[in-house]
Design a protein around this motif. Structure first.
Motif, PDB file in Angstrom:
ATOM      1  N   GLU A 287      27.269  44.835  43.954  1.00 17.97           N
ATOM      2  CA  GLU A 287      26.617  43.982  45.045  1.00 17.97           C
ATOM      3  C   GLU A 287      25.846  42.803  44.353  1.00 17.97           C
ATOM      4  O   GLU A 287      25.677  41.786  44.907  1.00 17.97           O
ATOM      5  N   ARG A 288      24.931  42.970  43.298  1.00 18.52           N
ATOM      6  CA  ARG A 288      23.959  42.257  42.834  1.00 18.52           C
ATOM      7  C   ARG A 288      25.016  40.969  42.289  1.00 18.52           C
ATOM      8  O   ARG A 288      24.565  39.706  42.419  1.00 18.52           O
TER       9      ARG A 288
ATOM     10  N   ASN B 257      26.467  38.769  45.106  1.00 15.49           N
ATOM     11  CA  ASN B 257      25.270  37.868  45.696  1.00 15.49           C
ATOM     12  C   ASN B 257      25.209  36.884  44.707  1.00 15.49           C
ATOM     13  O   ASN B 257      25.006  35.706  45.263  1.00 15.49           O
ATOM     14  N   GLU B 258      24.767  36.861  43.373  1.00 12.92           N
ATOM     15  CA  GLU B 258      24.435  35.998  42.392  1.00 12.92           C
ATOM     16  C   GLU B 258      25.560  34.842  42.549  1.00 12.92           C
ATOM     17  O   GLU B 258      25.431  33.618  42.506  1.00 12.92           O
TER      18      GLU B 258
ATOM     19  N   VAL C 237      25.946  33.012  45.958  1.00 22.56           N
ATOM     20  CA  VAL C 237      24.736  31.957  46.247  1.00 22.56           C
ATOM     21  C   VAL C 237      25.113  30.623  45.422  1.00 22.56           C
ATOM     22  O   VAL C 237      25.017  29.653  45.616  1.00 22.56           O
TER      23      VAL C 237
ATOM     24  N   TYR D 229      26.903  30.751  52.476  1.00 17.74           N
ATOM     25  CA  TYR D 229      26.844  32.082  52.131  1.00 17.74           C
ATOM     26  C   TYR D 229      25.575  32.747  52.526  1.00 17.74           C
ATOM     27  O   TYR D 229      25.575  33.950  53.072  1.00 17.74           O
ATOM     28  N   MET D 230      24.389  32.085  52.212  1.00 19.75           N
ATOM     29  CA  MET D 230      23.014  32.717  52.319  1.00 19.75           C
ATOM     30  C   MET D 230      22.685  32.996  54.057  1.00 19.75           C
ATOM     31  O   MET D 230      22.139  33.997  54.206  1.00 19.75           O
TER      32      MET D 230
ATOM     33  N   SER E 144      24.772  36.034  54.705  1.00 21.41           N
ATOM     34  CA  SER E 144      25.002  37.206  53.610  1.00 21.41           C
ATOM     35  C   SER E 144      24.870  38.602  54.231  1.00 21.41           C
ATOM     36  O   SER E 144      25.108  39.542  53.447  1.00 21.41           O
ATOM     37  N   GLU E 145      24.199  38.763  55.361  1.00 18.65           N
ATOM     38  CA  GLU E 145      24.114  40.058  55.859  1.00 18.65           C
ATOM     39  C   GLU E 145      25.438  40.685  56.332  1.00 18.65           C
ATOM     40  O   GLU E 145      25.582  42.096  56.238  1.00 18.65           O
TER      41      GLU E 145
ATOM     42  N   GLU F 286      25.892  42.492  52.877  1.00 16.91           N
ATOM     43  CA  GLU F 286      25.143  43.417  52.736  1.00 16.91           C
ATOM     44  C   GLU F 286      25.257  44.817  53.506  1.00 16.91           C
ATOM     45  O   GLU F 286      24.886  45.820  52.966  1.00 16.91           O
TER      46      GLU F 286
ATOM     47  N   ASP G  20      34.270  40.869  43.881  1.00 14.39           N
ATOM     48  CA  ASP G  20      33.724  39.447  44.499  1.00 14.39           C
ATOM     49  C   ASP G  20      34.772  38.433  44.311  1.00 14.39           C
ATOM     50  O   ASP G  20      35.039  37.510  45.390  1.00 14.39           O
TER      51      ASP G  20
END
Length: 493
Positions: free
Chosen positions: A114-115, A118-119, A122, A129-130, A133-134, A137, A313
């Motif tokens: 997940e990290r 996300n990185e 972004v 995306y931001m 993003s939920e 998540e 990803d």
């Protein structure tokens, strides 16, 4: 003269016999042995006394008082519990440590994945995306909830993820229109026909569901094995077992022979009687181990969760690219089915181009991959656990043999004449009984009621049976329904 010599010789023989008899009746070795083992008896006879008071040990001349025999009984029970604990320690520690290592590995793998997604998203997609993003998540939250025992239907959850992503992307790609909730609901009806993300959702769904079913069920299997091993190794001995243990372990003290250990076959009969119910666990335990080894194969194969999750990803980004490449065709077909949405104002339309997932995704190069979860790899964990699981087969039926430890409990390979047979120092003649409750009907050392199986052991057998069924389902890729969505792995026993 000849008669005098004969009298003197006879007297000498009688004197030697008397001294030998006196030595045989001396209890000094017993006193020393009791002190060495930490028994704080109020009184240990200096010489043998009549043994009519004894209830377990032979009632002839004895070095034991009633207090000594009673305390020997208590100590026998404690020795038995300790011996089971020592003998099962490696098995229990294996399941405790491996359950923890696998659980930590899978949870850390999810967090790392997940990290990293996300990185990268972004950096690659930025604001679009931001702002959405939920959706991602929620995907990882549901995957974690499933893994930790939640009642999550993986296929439905993944279908929902792609539907939500389609709605968000369609809205961004058509920001010149007013897209209402009702319109989004109409779009979702056409998802299967449109295939906006290409073949990625279908492939990913197959990989994720098989990988997570195997991972979750395997960890739950380790949890069940851990609990069964810990519980069964603490089952209390019956009064008949305690009597047999006392007779085997401490009656030699009462006979003035504290250093003499039990004959091997004698010990085996005592342990087979005391552990009859545990031995009945063995058939179901072996089936459970076989099922665990099958699921371990799934953790190594193409649906191994590590190989599925680490590039997720890249796969989701590929799906996003497919949607963008086919956005005009997708929008056209949606407009045909759901009607043309109302145009938005110029301000909203003008920002449509920049608010789309319009960057090309660059996957990680190998050196950019995050540190492997839990400091190891799934392959290494699986190789290790498979070896341990194989070694644990037939553990419960082999327990009597493992507990009749040479020198500590039995005389081992010493001469048959040099071991305690339950009555004296000498050979043990009864036949060794077979394993299990029903085979103890004629056990000469332990009175076992074969008509009354131990309820607690039967509960553990059922727990193994249920888990084995789940493992077989997981091996075949079938999901299992869990009623309590808040329950952790340890609940399913």
């Amino acid at each position: 003269m000849l008669r005098l010599e004969t009298i003197i010789c006879t007297f000498s023989v009688l004197s030697v016999a008397a001294r030998a008899d006196f030595k045989a009746r001396n209890c000094s070795e017993v006193r020393e042995a009791c002190v060495t083992k930490g028994f704080g008896f109020a009184h240990v006879p200096l010489q043998e006394i009549p043994g009519e008071h004894l209830r377990v040990c032979p009632q002839g001349n004895t070095c034991c008082t009633q207090e000594m025999e009673d305390k020997f009984g208590q100590q026998s029970k404690e020795d038995f519990d300790n011996l089971i604990g020592e003998t099962s320690h490696e098995l229990r520690s294996t399941f405790v440590s491996r359950h923890q290592r696998f659980d930590e590995f899978f949870l850390e793998l999810l967090e790392n994945t997940e990290r990293s997604l996300n990185e990268m998203f972004v950096r690659t997609y930025g604001k679009p995306y931001m702002q959405n993003s939920e959706v991602f998540e929620n995907l990882f939250a549901e995957l974690k909830r499933y893994y930790t025992g939640g009642n999550v239907n993986l296929e439905e959850m993944l279908n929902d993820f792609w539907s939500r992503l389609l709605e968000r992307m369609f809205t961004l790609l058509n920001s010149q229109y007013i897209i209402t909730e009702d319109y989004l609901e109409c779009i979702s009806k056409y998802t299967d026909q449109l295939k906006p993300f290409g073949d990625v959702p279908r492939k990913l769904k197959a990989q994720v569901t098989r990988a997570f079913i195997a991972a979750r069920t395997f960890v739950q299997g380790l949890s069940v094995g851990r609990e069964v091993a810990m519980r069964v190794s603490k089952v209390s001995s019956t009064p008949a077992c305690t009597r047999a243990l006392t007779k085997m372990l401490y009656c030699p003290f009462c006979q003035g022979m504290p250093a003499v250990k039990a004959c091997k076959n004698y010990c085996l009969n005592v342990m087979k009687g005391c552990l009859a119910n545990q031995a009945d666990l063995d058939p179901e335990w072996n089936l459970y181990i076989d099922a665990m080894l099958l699921v371990a194969q799934r953790l190594e194969g193409p649906f191994n969760i590590e190989s599925v999750m680490e590039p997720i990803d890249v796969k989701i980004s590929e799906a996003i690219m497919n949607m963008q490449d086919n956005s005009a065709q997708v929008s056209y077909r949606v407009f045909q089915g759901c009607g043309q949405p109302k145009p938005a104002g110029m301000t909203r339309s003008a920002r449509g181009v920049s608010d789309v997932f319009n960057a090309r995704f660059r996957p990680y190069s190998p050196e950019e991959r995050p540190t492997t979860a839990a400091g190891t790899s799934l392959d290494r964990l699986v190789v290790d656990i498979k070896e341990k699981l194989k070694l644990s087969k037939k553990f419960w039926s082999n327990l009597p043999e493992a507990m009749c430890v040479e020198d500590k409990v039995t005389a081992g390979n010493a001469s048959d004449e040099e071991c305690w047979n339950g009555h004296t120092k000498g050979s043990y003649f009864p036949e060794v009984q077979k394993d299990g409750l029903t085979n103890q009907l004629n056990n000469p050392e332990v009175g076992v009621d074969i008509t009354r199986p131990d309820t607690f052991i039967r509960q553990q057998i059922m727990a193994l049976r249920v888990m084995t069924n789940k493992l077989k389902n997981a091996y075949n890729g079938n999901d299992i329904y869990f009623q309590d969505s808040t329950c952790s792995c340890s609940c399913f026993l």
